[in-house]
Design an enzyme around this catalytic site. Structure first.
Site, PDB file in Angstrom:
ATOM      1  N   GLY A 171       0.912  -1.379   0.005  1.00 61.88           N
ATOM      2  CA  GLY A 171       0.149  -0.315  -0.101  1.00 61.88           C
ATOM      3  C   GLY A 171       0.904   1.273   0.103  1.00 61.88           C
ATOM      4  O   GLY A 171       1.716   1.409   0.744  1.00 61.88           O
ATOM      5  N   THR A 172       0.584   2.177  -0.870  1.00 57.90           N
ATOM      6  CA  THR A 172       1.432   3.188  -1.363  1.00 57.90           C
ATOM      7  C   THR A 172       0.909   4.385  -2.154  1.00 57.90           C
ATOM      8  O   THR A 172       0.118   4.005  -2.942  1.00 57.90           O
ATOM      9  CB  THR A 172       2.962   2.824  -1.748  1.00 57.90           C
ATOM     10  OG1 THR A 172       3.555   2.120  -0.807  1.00 57.90           O
ATOM     11  CG2 THR A 172       3.693   3.951  -2.544  1.00 57.90           C
ATOM     12  N   THR A 173       1.510   5.635  -2.067  1.00 55.66           N
ATOM     13  CA  THR A 173       1.271   6.334  -2.872  1.00 55.66           C
ATOM     14  C   THR A 173       2.674   6.831  -3.314  1.00 55.66           C
ATOM     15  O   THR A 173       3.299   7.584  -2.469  1.00 55.66           O
ATOM     16  CB  THR A 173       0.312   7.530  -2.713  1.00 55.66           C
ATOM     17  OG1 THR A 173      -0.697   7.180  -2.386  1.00 55.66           O
ATOM     18  CG2 THR A 173       0.117   8.610  -3.966  1.00 55.66           C
ATOM     19  N   LYS A 191      10.400   4.565   0.985  1.00 54.57           N
ATOM     20  CA  LYS A 191       9.902   4.359  -0.173  1.00 54.57           C
ATOM     21  C   LYS A 191      10.818   4.922  -1.475  1.00 54.57           C
ATOM     22  O   LYS A 191      10.297   4.876  -2.586  1.00 54.57           O
ATOM     23  CB  LYS A 191       8.361   4.381  -0.512  1.00 54.57           C
ATOM     24  CG  LYS A 191       7.665   3.665   0.835  1.00 54.57           C
ATOM     25  CD  LYS A 191       6.156   3.709   0.475  1.00 54.57           C
ATOM     26  CE  LYS A 191       5.325   3.268   1.577  1.00 54.57           C
ATOM     27  NZ  LYS A 191       4.073   3.755   1.767  1.00 54.57           N
ATOM     28  N   SER A 205      -1.544   2.279  -4.516  1.00 56.23           N
ATOM     29  CA  SER A 205      -2.938   2.392  -4.295  1.00 56.23           C
ATOM     30  C   SER A 205      -3.721   3.718  -4.221  1.00 56.23           C
ATOM     31  O   SER A 205      -4.659   4.065  -4.746  1.00 56.23           O
ATOM     32  CB  SER A 205      -3.340   1.812  -3.155  1.00 56.23           C
ATOM     33  OG  SER A 205      -2.520   2.196  -1.873  1.00 56.23           O
TER      34      SER A 205
END
Length: 210
Positions: free
Chosen positions: A9-11, A42, A140
């Site tokens: 889960g990340t942006t 990240k 996501s």
């Protein structure tokens, strides 16, 4: 079994500017509905003027970071020059494609500044590579981030404005995507330097958005 492989889960976003690029991400890592980390890294430095963002499996991403960092340094030692952004993206693309039957569950942005100027490439788990001439987002929360990026990007944007755009895009994503949240990590790469913004500076810029 390594639990890191389940932290997802990340942006992440990338912005190509006239004088460099901006790479940014939020720092939440999730394991299902559980927030496993609030300080997940990240955005990584691959070479002097090259960075990479990762979305997806943390364990897979960390392995890829180690791989491409070593290969980049070996290339520099052998050739006495740095690998181009396109070269690094192609190397990563080939590795991902070679493992397509046991894919690494990641989306990557590789970007920086080389003799050809600023550039960003996006890569999917199968090794597909696309040069992003303007903006890119992965993870996501990318649909929400794209809403801001598409609306506010300009062809003549400089990194000074690009970093605020990246922060705004991720800030917007964290409001709607439960897998994205916490602090924002921002890296600015120009022909002079790879610079990671101080967290307090990012917080100050983010506070102006509320």
């Amino acid at each position: 079994m390594d639990n890191d492989k389940y932290l997802k889960g990340t942006t992440t976003v990338g912005v190509v500017c006239t004088d460099g690029i901006v790479l940014a991400s939020e720092q939440r890592a999730t394991m299902g509905h559980f927030i496993a980390s609030k300080t997940a890294k990240k955005v990584y430095q691959i070479d002097d003027l090259v960075g990479m963002t990762t979305a997806g499996s943390v364990g897979d991403a960390q392995q890829l970071v180690r791989l491409v960092s070593v290969e980049s340094q070996l290339y520099k030692m052998r050739r006495n020059e740095s690998m181009t952004i396109k070269g690094i993206a192609t190397l990563m693309s080939n590795f991902l494609n070679a493992n397509r039957y046991y894919p690494m569950m990641v989306q990557l942005l590789i970007g920086g500044v080389d003799k050809n100027g600023p550039a960003i490439y996006s890569l999917d788990p199968m090794g597909g590579s696309i040069e992003e001439t303007r903006i890119s987002a992965t993870g996501s929360g990318s649909p929400m981030a794209y809403g801001v990026l598409e609306d506010q990007y300009r062809e003549d944007i400089a990194v000074k404005e690009g970093l605020d755009l990246a922060i705004r895009a991720i800030h917007n994503a964290t409001k709607r995507d439960s897998a994205s949240g916490e602090n924002i990590d921002v890296v600015v790469i120009t022909k002079e330097a790879f610079k990671r913004l101080d967290p307090e500076e990012v917080k100050s810029r983010r506070a102006l958005l509320n």
